[in-house]
Design a protein around this motif. Structure first.
Motif, mmCIF file in Angstrom:
data_model
loop_
_atom_site.group_PDB
_atom_site.id
_atom_site.type_symbol
_atom_site.label_atom_id
_atom_site.label_comp_id
_atom_site.label_asym_id
_atom_site.label_seq_id
_atom_site.Cartn_x
_atom_site.Cartn_y
_atom_site.Cartn_z
ATOM 1 N N ASP A 88 10.552 5.975 11.573
ATOM 2 C CA ASP A 88 11.892 5.965 10.707
ATOM 3 C C ASP A 88 12.727 7.133 10.987
ATOM 4 N N LYS A 89 12.008 8.304 11.410
ATOM 5 C CA LYS A 89 12.978 9.458 11.221
ATOM 6 C C LYS A 89 13.381 9.947 12.912
ATOM 7 N N LEU A 90 12.566 9.267 13.772
ATOM 8 C CA LEU A 90 12.978 9.638 15.251
ATOM 9 C C LEU A 90 14.039 9.018 15.774
ATOM 10 N N THR A 91 14.659 9.761 16.583
ATOM 11 C CA THR A 91 15.920 9.335 17.313
ATOM 12 C C THR A 91 15.374 8.425 18.253
ATOM 13 N N PRO A 92 16.261 7.556 18.990
ATOM 14 C CA PRO A 92 16.106 6.560 20.134
ATOM 15 C C PRO A 92 15.359 7.558 21.273
ATOM 16 N N SER A 93 14.305 7.277 21.931
ATOM 17 C CA SER A 93 13.815 8.109 22.668
ATOM 18 C C SER A 93 13.017 9.271 22.424
ATOM 19 N N GLY A 94 13.123 9.427 20.883
ATOM 20 C CA GLY A 94 12.318 10.449 20.373
ATOM 21 C C GLY A 94 10.843 10.409 20.530
ATOM 22 N N ARG A 95 10.119 11.738 20.510
ATOM 23 C CA ARG A 95 8.916 11.491 20.936
ATOM 24 C C ARG A 95 7.656 12.018 19.747
ATOM 25 N N LEU A 96 6.518 11.300 19.430
ATOM 26 C CA LEU A 96 5.575 11.811 18.254
ATOM 27 C C LEU A 96 4.495 12.058 19.198
ATOM 28 N N VAL A 97 3.955 13.520 18.977
ATOM 29 C CA VAL A 97 2.753 13.825 19.613
ATOM 30 C C VAL A 97 1.598 14.033 18.588
ATOM 31 N N LEU A 98 0.430 13.654 18.886
ATOM 32 C CA LEU A 98 -0.756 13.689 17.891
ATOM 33 C C LEU A 98 -1.939 14.497 18.730
ATOM 34 N N ILE A 99 -2.141 15.531 18.048
ATOM 35 C CA ILE A 99 -3.420 16.399 18.602
ATOM 36 C C ILE A 99 -4.424 16.310 17.414
#
Length: 287
Positions: free
Chosen positions: A162-173
């Motif tokens: 919901d918060k990410l812009t189009p083509s925004g990325r989420l990184v999980l480590i």
């Protein structure tokens, strides 16, 4: 003595100062897993390697979106160590926000801001990453050893998307179950390790990468890539062996304290990693 049953907020409110005092690298205030990549020669570099992996993702976005003010969101920011690391490396046109549901962590992060080189670019918010407050559009969100604590993994992905812009990325480590770790016919000892890991680490979202991909996809987050970071870890340290000895003679007593339950959970995590029940991975999604 009645057994404590903490939630994540209480756990970090009660133990953050102790973790910092007893942490492996007090200089960085970073309590993340050391990763001994080929470029990491010191403990400080090893505990910051996960931050470096996030920075590399930021550089990719920076090249893709030149001359644009980028907003980075740390989901489960602790006392701000990762954001401060990024703040030292990125330009003045970057906005860095950290969110934690621990009042103690947010207060400490704010107190460190004036003395940290990257603090001027950072802001910290007390809140729940399963119910994010109003924020500017986010170009890069990441969670280092925090996704695991989510009580609802699907809601975590929905809020990030919901918060990410189009083509925004989420990184999980973070830690993820392997196919072996998902099996129902594990030996009792291995089942106990997983149970102690979940309990001691408050790991409400210890899921497989396959499951994470499915849940992320339900929120229109596309899987991009994954990397197994487990080979970069040093397992079986003297400290872990000492905790194993404590556990062999006093496990019931250790489970009554949130701090010693965490030590017990950390030992169990080491066993899960060594026996292939869990892997420590970097997983990237795109909106």
């Amino acid at each position: 003595m009645k057994e404590e049953k903490p939630n994540v907020q209480d756990f970090y409110d009660n133990n953050t100062r102790r973790f910092l005092r007893l942490g492996q690298n007090q200089q960085t205030r970073n309590i993340h897993q050391p990763l001994w990549a080929h470029g990491a020669r010191t403990l400080e570099q090893a505990v910051c390697w996960s931050n470096e992996l996030v920075l590399r993702e930021f550089r990719r976005l920076e090249g893709k979106l030149p001359n644009q003010r980028l907003h980075v969101l740390d989901l489960g920011c602790g006392v701000g160590s990762s954001l401060f690391y990024l703040g030292q490396k990125v330009g003045d046109q970057t906005s860095l926000t950290g969110i934690s549901n621990s009042r103690v962590q947010v207060e400490l992060a704010e107190s460190f801001r004036s003395t940290e080189a990257g603090g001027a670019h950072c802001q910290f918010v007390l809140g729940d990453f399963l119910s994010l407050p109003t924020l500017p559009p986010v170009h890069l969100a990441y969670a280092i050893e925090a996704f695991l604590h989510a009580e609802d993994a699907a809601q975590f992905f929905a809020q990030a998307a919901d918060k990410l812009t189009p083509s925004g990325r989420l990184v999980l480590i973070d830690d993820f179950l392997t196919e072996r770790g998902e099996r129902d016919d594990l030996p009792p000892k291995q089942q106990a390790w997983l149970a102690d890991f979940r309990s001691g680490w408050l790991a409400g979202s210890l899921v497989s990468e396959r499951r994470a991909k499915k849940l992320a996809g339900q929120s229109a987050l596309r899987f991009v890539e994954s990397e197994n970071l487990t080979p970069l870890m040093k397992l079986g340290r003297p400290r872990d062996r000492m905790i194993g000895l404590m556990r062999s003679v006093a496990a019931p007593q250790m489970r009554r304290s949130t701090y010693f339950r965490a030590l017990n959970g950390g030992y169990a995590k080491q066993q899960c990693l060594k026996h292939g029940l869990v892997e420590y991975r970097r997983v990237v999604f795109e909106a």
